[in-house]
Motif scaffolding. Sequence first.
Motif, PDB file in Angstrom:
ATOM      1  N   ARG A   1      -1.125 -19.643-109.314  1.00 59.99           N
ATOM      2  CA  ARG A   1       0.213 -19.283-108.853  1.00 59.99           C
ATOM      3  C   ARG A   1       0.217 -18.689-107.446  1.00 59.99           C
ATOM      4  O   ARG A   1       1.281 -18.607-106.817  1.00 59.99           O
ATOM      5  CB  ARG A   1       0.838 -18.263-109.803  1.00 59.99           C
ATOM      6  N   VAL A   2      -0.920 -18.241-106.952  1.00 56.14           N
ATOM      7  CA  VAL A   2      -0.979 -17.478-105.699  1.00 56.14           C
ATOM      8  C   VAL A   2      -1.761 -18.280-104.663  1.00 56.14           C
ATOM      9  O   VAL A   2      -2.972 -18.462-104.779  1.00 56.14           O
ATOM     10  CB  VAL A   2      -1.630 -16.097-105.912  1.00 56.14           C
ATOM     11  N   THR A   3      -1.068 -18.772-103.620  1.00 55.83           N
ATOM     12  CA  THR A   3      -1.738 -19.552-102.588  1.00 55.83           C
ATOM     13  C   THR A   3      -2.372 -18.654-101.528  1.00 55.83           C
ATOM     14  O   THR A   3      -3.438 -18.957-101.009  1.00 55.83           O
ATOM     15  CB  THR A   3      -0.749 -20.511-101.909  1.00 55.83           C
ATOM     16  N   LYS A   4      -1.691 -17.567-101.194  1.00 57.44           N
ATOM     17  CA  LYS A   4      -2.240 -16.535-100.312  1.00 57.44           C
ATOM     18  C   LYS A   4      -1.670 -15.195-100.748  1.00 57.44           C
ATOM     19  O   LYS A   4      -0.569 -15.131-101.316  1.00 57.44           O
ATOM     20  CB  LYS A   4      -1.880 -16.792 -98.842  1.00 57.44           C
ATOM     21  N   LEU A   5      -2.410 -14.132-100.459  1.00 55.85           N
ATOM     22  CA  LEU A   5      -2.019 -12.804-100.881  1.00 55.85           C
ATOM     23  C   LEU A   5      -2.172 -11.826 -99.727  1.00 55.85           C
ATOM     24  O   LEU A   5      -3.256 -11.709 -99.153  1.00 55.85           O
ATOM     25  CB  LEU A   5      -2.888 -12.356-102.058  1.00 55.85           C
ATOM     26  N   ALA A   6      -1.083 -11.149 -99.378  1.00 57.03           N
ATOM     27  CA  ALA A   6      -1.128 -10.095 -98.369  1.00 57.03           C
ATOM     28  C   ALA A   6      -0.540  -8.833 -98.989  1.00 57.03           C
ATOM     29  O   ALA A   6       0.599  -8.847 -99.470  1.00 57.03           O
ATOM     30  CB  ALA A   6      -0.338 -10.491 -97.125  1.00 57.03           C
ATOM     31  N   VAL A   7      -1.322  -7.766 -99.014  1.00 52.59           N
ATOM     32  CA  VAL A   7      -0.866  -6.522 -99.635  1.00 52.59           C
ATOM     33  C   VAL A   7      -1.026  -5.372 -98.652  1.00 52.59           C
ATOM     34  O   VAL A   7      -1.986  -5.315 -97.885  1.00 52.59           O
ATOM     35  CB  VAL A   7      -1.636  -6.224-100.938  1.00 52.59           C
TER      36      VAL A   7
END
Length: 241
Positions: free
Chosen positions: A108-114
């Motif tokens: 479900r997550v193509t890229k993650l920025a937190v």
Amino acid sequence: MPHVAVTGLDMYYEIHGDGLPLLLLHGGSSSIPEKWIPFFTPQFQVIAPEQMGHGRTADLVDRPFHYHDMAEDTVELMRQLGIESAVVVGYSDGGIIGLDMAIHHPERVTKLAVTGANARFEGYTTENQELARSFDPLSQPVSDGYAQLSPDGAEHWPVVLGRLKTMWAAEPSFPNEELQRIRAPTLLVIGDRDIVTPEHAVEMFRTIPGAQLCVVPNAGHGTMPQEAVLRFLQEEGISAK
């Protein structure tokens, strides 16, 4: 106003712009970060939900707060909106939810920025650990946003804070083995005066495969370095099904 039935919730969400889907996940006790939406809408379709007890989504007092449950709510929202995968950008609690999604729903997550997100409770500064355990929900003034938006009314503010306090004093608790399972390209952002320690951010950076780390000087909790985040999101590697 758009709501969708999600695991017992009447979950509020907004959609802005066109392009690849981007989930924008707010922080704890807050609501949709409206000021950040224009950062992303020139290139992405921004889907911004509000979690249980936050913003325009009512609280369910018989259901405890857990990051994993909120992540599952967010994945169910994606299913109902027909979104197979998305870029995820999360602030604080929203970043923790993003980490959980990347661990348990990697497809479900193509890229993650937190930004301002920790993997374990001890990743907070000593001062914030003490605050999370000891603050009195009854003594906290109701936020303007909560008073204006919550369907539960301003009088519910200490109730939802007390319920969040239980979670904040014990979670998150991702072991390194789970962080090592993250396959989405990941950007970790903290301020050098954040409530998450630089040492913990570095540990996360070294544990999540291929992660990038951005420490913003002279910045506190919730910093959003627009240029750095957009550059990361524009790098090769985004794919949407």
